[in-house]
Scaffold this motif. Sequence first.
Motif, short mmCIF file in Angstrom:
data_model
loop_
_atom_site.label_atom_id
_atom_site.label_comp_id
_atom_site.label_asym_id
_atom_site.label_seq_id
_atom_site.Cartn_x
_atom_site.Cartn_y
_atom_site.Cartn_z
N GLY A 1 0.81 -1.26 -0.01
CA GLY A 1 -0.16 0.01 0.02
C GLY A 1 0.87 1.02 0.05
N ILE A 2 0.07 2.45 -0.03
CA ILE A 2 0.85 3.77 -0.07
C ILE A 2 0.96 4.20 1.50
CG2 ILE A 2 0.29 4.08 -2.61
CD1 ILE A 2 -1.89 6.12 -1.56
N THR A 3 0.39 3.51 2.28
CA THR A 3 0.18 4.25 3.67
C THR A 3 0.79 3.14 4.59
OG1 THR A 3 -1.95 3.63 4.21
CG2 THR A 3 -1.66 5.74 3.31
N ASP A 4 1.29 3.62 5.69
CA ASP A 4 1.82 2.65 6.81
C ASP A 4 0.64 1.74 7.31
OD1 ASP A 4 3.92 4.21 6.40
OD2 ASP A 4 3.99 4.96 8.63
N ALA A 5 1.09 0.37 7.72
CA ALA A 5 0.03 -0.62 8.02
C ALA A 5 0.50 -1.35 9.27
CB ALA A 5 0.00 -1.49 6.98
N VAL A 6 -0.35 -1.81 10.07
CA VAL A 6 -0.06 -2.39 11.19
C VAL A 6 -0.76 -3.81 11.06
CG1 VAL A 6 -0.32 -2.78 13.62
CG2 VAL A 6 -0.42 -0.41 12.86
N ALA A 7 0.07 -5.02 11.04
CA ALA A 7 -0.27 -6.24 10.82
C ALA A 7 0.06 -7.33 12.07
CB ALA A 7 0.32 -6.85 9.35
N GLU A 8 -0.74 -8.43 11.70
CA GLU A 8 -0.24 -9.44 12.89
C GLU A 8 0.05 -10.90 12.12
OE1 GLU A 8 -2.27 -12.00 16.52
OE2 GLU A 8 -3.66 -10.70 14.95
N VAL A 9 1.10 -11.48 12.18
CA VAL A 9 1.75 -12.62 11.56
C VAL A 9 1.60 -13.75 12.50
CG1 VAL A 9 3.62 -13.65 10.36
CG2 VAL A 9 3.25 -11.33 10.17
N LEU A 10 0.92 -14.73 12.00
CA LEU A 10 0.66 -15.95 13.01
C LEU A 10 1.20 -17.11 12.12
CD1 LEU A 10 -2.31 -14.13 12.84
CD2 LEU A 10 -2.63 -15.96 14.60
N VAL A 11 2.22 -17.89 12.92
CA VAL A 11 2.60 -19.16 12.29
C VAL A 11 2.23 -20.31 13.11
CG1 VAL A 11 4.88 -20.51 11.89
CG2 VAL A 11 4.60 -18.07 11.26
N SER A 12 1.42 -21.35 12.66
CA SER A 12 1.20 -22.67 13.35
C SER A 12 1.89 -23.71 12.76
CB SER A 12 -0.18 -22.90 13.32
OG SER A 12 -0.77 -22.82 11.96
N ALA A 13 2.25 -24.63 13.74
CA ALA A 13 2.84 -26.15 13.32
C ALA A 13 1.84 -27.14 13.58
CB ALA A 13 4.01 -26.43 14.13
#
Length: 612
Positions: free
Chosen positions: A246-258
């Motif tokens: 995108g063209i604006t700052d972003a906040v995200a959550e990354v999830l990793v599952s085994a």
Amino acid sequence: MTWAAPLAFAWAGLSLAVLAFFLLRPRRQRIVVASLFVWRRTIRARADDTWLAWLRRHSVLLLQLLAVVVFALALARPERLATVELGPPVALVMDVSASMAMADGDGTPRIEHARDEAAAFVNSLDDERRVSLITAGAVPRTLAAQTSDRAEVTRLLSGIRAEASHGRLDAALDMARSLANPAAGGIVALFTDQPPAEASDPVYAGVRTVVVGEPAPNVALASFQVRRRLDTPDAVQGVVAVRNDGITDAVAEVLVSAGRNSPTSRAIELAAGAREILVFDDLPAAPGYQAEVRAPNDGLPADDLAFASLAEPSELSVVVVGNEPWPIVRALQAVPAVTAQAIAVDSFDQANSSADFYVFQGFTPEFLPSASAVFVQPRAVPALGLDSPINADTRPLAVADSPLLKSIDVGDLVSDSDVTYAVPPWAQVDLSVGDRALLAHGVAYGRRTAVVGFDVAGPGVTQAPWFPVFWSNVVRWADPFAPLPDGADLEPGRPARLIPHPRADRVAVTDPGGHSTEFTVPEPAVLEVTVPGVYTVRQFVGQELMAQTSIEFAPGLATRPARGGAAAGPSATVDSAQRIQDQIELWPWVAVLALTLVLVEWWVFHRVRGVR
């Protein structure tokens, strides 16, 4: 001059039919007249006729014969080799990555805007320019190479769709430069929704970029991989690359599952156009791993999910039941990720055995195990439709492309102790003797099953070069953790039947766009490929993930150069002056000549000579 269809010369034989009709024309009537005085001048003139008069009298016949011969020449399609001047080449690169499927404010996907812009660009080119068409997907493909057929390019453009993958623009642009080098006067035009981050980027050097679409918020998973830690081999490390398109700052959550374990999450902040790599340490060992990114107002969910697995095959446990099992066990133990053990017939306890793969040597259990099974020279097995064995009396015939006979000379398998079986309805024959099978394989009651009628226990057999190769082929085909058997082909629009592990009760298929389809055993599970990319197949026992397999589908499209293009071939060679030696078709001119002869014949018969 050459002839593309020389057999068409046979049509010249129709001239014989024309001659036959001429000779069979109605005879002149005999009329009695009072005097020949009126006819004497005509008879005298006929006697003094020259060859021109003869041609005049038979002009209609000659024109008809000539028209038939010229038509035969046209049907033979004469061609000649000539030098053709070509215009500077043009290469169109169409970005078909997942973001091109996004719809802008008017509700139209970006890929449609790109197709319209590309079609308008093609129509604006001079007719002598050669056009190449390349798609920049997960696997760049050349749809057309240096063709001057505008209708073909337009048709190919209309069929381009966005893929659920990250496009490889760099590789596609390299292909385009090889077909239309900008330094030599060629034109490379890129149609994409991702403008270059820097004008000096060498990837875009000499490229005309046409940007479609409007800015939209999108946080995507660029890549996801897992590996074992070097310091602690029992622990797994996950590496996730996340980017903000995108063209604006972003906040995200990354999830990793085994596997089915609870996911580990990490919150990140990404500036516009930024890319960040996250490392997840101390993940437990599992058959498969999943990464997901969640961001508010994300415009494209298709690039928010990814799967990965360790580059290690699933450990396959094999049990060989028989009175002479050790040669087979040694051959199986040489196959990577296979653990094989031998059990005597008297010691086999079916109730307490849970292997993934069984080999029964001259023995048939009371019940079929929940695993793949190979029966070596069994007695009659009514449950599998196998009758009593009969000694093979002739040399067997091998079926082409058998997955069990790869790299094996069938002549080395023959022995005096070979037996054959009637082919059961579930089996495909690999080796046949008449209408009976010496070797067959298939899926019986959801289990991969093979029947072997040749000797695998003799002392000379176990030392033969084909012996370990055969058992390696059998393991590769019968591996129950591989849902797509060895040798199966993937084709768009043709669902491929998946064969899950016999103990699996649920199968989930996830396409490259992240959409999952679940199948509950015994419901048939299928893999239907629609777009290029990686398809993930997960097998479950209850809530436990049993196996995860990634199947990559990347269809290859052959280059289709049109006549007059500069694609190298047997009838076209390109020099540095942009000229080609090409076959020029002459048959249209010959056909016009034949039609002209027919018209002349009609004029002579009806207008000049009249009906007589």
